[in-house]
Design an enzyme around this catalytic site. Structure first.
Site, PDB file in Angstrom:
ATOM      1  N   ASP A 241       0.820  -1.204   0.000  1.00 42.81           N
ATOM      2  CA  ASP A 241       0.000   0.000   0.000  1.00 42.81           C
ATOM      3  C   ASP A 241       0.862   1.266   0.000  1.00 42.81           C
ATOM      4  O   ASP A 241       1.879   1.331   0.699  1.00 42.81           O
ATOM      5  CB  ASP A 241      -0.863  -0.032   1.281  1.00 42.81           C
ATOM      6  N   GLU A 303       1.436  -0.299  -4.918  1.00 41.58           N
ATOM      7  CA  GLU A 303       0.624   0.856  -5.256  1.00 41.58           C
ATOM      8  C   GLU A 303       1.590   2.021  -5.244  1.00 41.58           C
ATOM      9  O   GLU A 303       2.170   2.341  -4.210  1.00 41.58           O
ATOM     10  CB  GLU A 303      -0.467   1.062  -4.209  1.00 41.58           C
TER      11      GLU A 303
HETATM   12  C1  NOJ Z   1      -4.373   3.277  -0.262  1.00 51.52           C
HETATM   13  C2  NOJ Z   1      -5.550   2.372  -0.061  1.00 51.52           C
HETATM   14  O1  NOJ Z   1      -5.863   1.757  -1.285  1.00 51.52           O
HETATM   15  C3  NOJ Z   1      -6.667   3.247   0.460  1.00 51.52           C
HETATM   16  O2  NOJ Z   1      -7.878   2.541   0.514  1.00 51.52           O
HETATM   17  C4  NOJ Z   1      -6.258   3.753   1.815  1.00 51.52           C
HETATM   18  O3  NOJ Z   1      -7.256   4.624   2.313  1.00 51.52           O
HETATM   19  C5  NOJ Z   1      -4.927   4.512   1.724  1.00 51.52           C
HETATM   20  N1  NOJ Z   1      -3.943   3.759   0.997  1.00 51.52           N
HETATM   21  C6  NOJ Z   1      -4.384   4.760   3.105  1.00 51.52           C
HETATM   22  O4  NOJ Z   1      -3.943   3.551   3.647  1.00 51.52           O
END
Ligand code: NOJ
Length: 578
Positions: A241, A303
């Site tokens: 993430d 990500e």
């Molecule tokens: C990216 C995640 O996909 C999202 O859902 C989340 O709110 C943020 N990171 C913070 O962790």
């Protein structure tokens, strides 16, 4: 809705993080022998040929009637996932969490939240998935913990606590204000004053999500140990993430101010000093080492926030530009340009495309024109599954699930929807329960009150109904996934763009190097029928027509003549040529 996707997550993208050893540069040259290709294929890691499916666990299947999906619910639906043709599932976080950000605020990295089940349930899921050749990918959230994590509780307890430096603590400025102008992605200052020690802590996301200090070696060790915990339990890798946010400028330079205001009413800024710092890549290399120590070629999906393909390729040696998820309009030239950029980048790698996820409004309405949405859903499926990439689907996209935003502020679950209402309605709309059948709560839950309401469209768009209709979106996905599995050219072949001046129809060949087999893909991105001409002689195609493998709507043989090829409005055609 589109505004939000653009504003908040426009630059968030998913990239498969590859070993240098698996880059495109090492794929067989175009003229390599069959033997060389066979060898290459057997060395390919599994994820290069896989289709990955994201499950938002709160919303997939509730097995105990509490209104929230859970692990045993997912296990009970593995046959569906297998029959659909999925190779791996990525499950959004299921760790213990106060659920401020629905699991992206973790209070224990090596346990399962009782809401979702137990570790034994998780082990059972992994072993049942394995029986069906489905791999399980964990979500891993390294940037921040929950403020309820014992590490943070210790850290905030005093300035001299041994865990103080596990987070980012700073004094306010001379005016008694936050240390600088950095903003949270979820609105307002990224600094929160903690009265206990009269210092501010940094949080890139919600105030309840303090950022870890990745410059501290103890933090790194603790997080790598957490990864090992799950790898030992047999997970096939991680989706990592918010990876580009791991580091901040230690000198706390102010971010540049841009014109205008965002949905939260804050001045727009460029996140120059909190995003994409070079140290991120050192951490990714270390994580790669951790993961590589385990058998089965575990994958890392990250990500990442990368401004353009050149940056992406330079930093992470990947050819991907996930701006593709954010094209946000049906535009053959835009998709063509991005697909070409990705394919031609000098560094190589495996693209990883997606259009929907738990942060993005669903593709059914994002790309739909309000009239032909079901047909456009099939077109988008073909764009995802017929291009050269490891595709990532989001649960329910195969049904044509749509974004169903809350009607009233008091119904909103996602805190950003509360902070930003009405301009920013949050992400509830794309997280509604999976639509299994036409019964109450669409077969998702026996509860009177599922955590989010089931959209009205569930009475028609559901697994049971669509499985009986050969023209449904689900039936199309299943045929396309089967085709991708059975046609090596479609799954692994090169991507060769065709008719590059065409502003309405995106066409390309997928061709196995060194073999004659080629598949023609034609996607009409316009609301008018189009007649086009293909000259495929330069690609070794001698025949005058294409043999349909899958088309929606179906078209007659007279339409598939290469010198006079007709494709209906928003039509999809996939056929073999030789
Ligand atoms: C990216 C995640 O996909 C999202 O859902 C989340 O709110 C943020 N990171 C913070 O962790």
């Amino acid at each position: 809705m589109l505004n939000r996707a653009k504003f908040l997550f426009a630059t968030l993208s998913l990239v498969l993080w590859l070993d240098a050893g698996t880059s495109l540069a090492q794929q067989p040259p175009q003229q390599s022998s069959k033997h060389e290709q066979a060898q290459q294929k057997s060395q390919d890691p599994w994820w290069k040929h896989a289709v990955i499916y994201e499950i938002y666990p709160r919303s997939f299947q509730d097995s105990n009637g509490d209104g929230v999906g859970d692990i045993n619910g997912i296990t009970s639906r593995l046959d569906y996932i297998h029959d659909l043709g999925i190779d791996a599932i990525w499950i959004s976080p299921m760790y213990p969490s106060p659920l401020i950000d629905f699991g992206y605020d973790i209070s224990d990295y090596t346990a399962i939240d009782p809401l979702y089940g137990t570790l034994a349930d998780f082990d059972h899921l992994v072993s049942e998935a394995k029986k069906r050749n489905i791999r399980v990918i964990m979500d891993f959230v390294p940037n921040h913990t929950s403020d309820q994590h014992p590490w943070f509780k210790e850290s905030r307890s005093s300035r001299s606590n041994p865990k103080r430096d596990w987070y980012i603590w700073r004094d306010g400025n001379a005016m008694g204000q936050p240390p600088n102008n950095w903003q949270s992605w979820f609105g307002h200052s990224a600094w929160k004053l903690d009265p206990a020690t009269n210092q501010y802590y940094y949080h890139h996301f919600y105030t309840e999500q303090p950022d870890l200090n990745w410059r501290n070696p103890q933090v790194r060790k603790a997080m790598y140990d957490a990864m090992r915990f799950w790898l030992k339990r047999g997970v096939a890798g991680f989706r990592i993430d918010a990876v580009s946010r791991l580091f901040e400028d230690p000198n706390l330079h102010d971010d540049p101010i841009l014109p205008g205001k965002n949905a939260y009413g804050d001045p727009n800024i460029a996140h120059k000093y909190t995003d994409n710092l070079p140290e991120v890549h050192e951490v990714l290399r270390e994580m790669r080492k951790v993961v590589n120590a385990y058998p089965g070629n575990p994958v890392m999906i990250s990500e990442a926030d990368e401004p353009n393909i050149a940056e992406l390729a330079k930093k992470v040696q990947l050819p991907m530009d996930f701006q593709i998820a954010d094209v946000n309009k049906l535009s053959a030239p835009d998709f063509r340009r991005l697909l070409n950029e990705i394919d031609r980048n000098a560094v190589g790698g495996q693209p990883h495309y997606f259009f929907s996820n738990h942060d993005q409004p669903r593709q059914w309405d994002r790309y739909g024109d309000g009239v032909h949405n079901d047909q456009i859903a099939k077109l988008m499926a073909a764009l995802l599954l017929a291009t050269r990439a490891t595709p990532l689907m989001y649960y329910g996209e195969e049904l044509g699930m749509r974004t169903t935003e809350p009607a009233r502020k008091e119904d909103v679950q996602d805190p950003i929807g509360k902070i930003g209402w009405p301009e920013e309605k949050g992400r509830d709309g794309e997280r509604t329960p999976m639509q299994w059948d036409a019964s109450r709560n669409a077969g998702f839950s026996a509860s009177q009150h599922p955590w989010l309401p089931v959209p009205p469209s569930a009475s028609i768009y559901n697994v049971v109904a669509e499985a009986q209709n050969p023209k449904s979106i689900l039936a199309f996905y299943k045929r396309l996934l089967a085709l991708r599995r059975n046609e090596p050219a479609l799954r692994d072949g090169r991507y060769l763009p065709l008719n590059q001046e065409d502003t309405n129809v995106l066409s390309f060949l997928r061709k196995e190097p060194g073999r004659g087999e080629a598949i023609l893909v034609v996607l009409n991105m316009s609301a008018e029928p189009r007649t086009i001409k293909f000259d495929l002689s330069a690609h070794g195609v001698k025949g005058g027509s294409a043999n349909p493998l899958l088309a929606a709507p179906e078209i007659g043989a007279e339409s598939t003549q290469l010198n006079h090829f007709s494709v209906p409005a928003f039509g999809v055609f996939i056929g073999s040529v030789d």
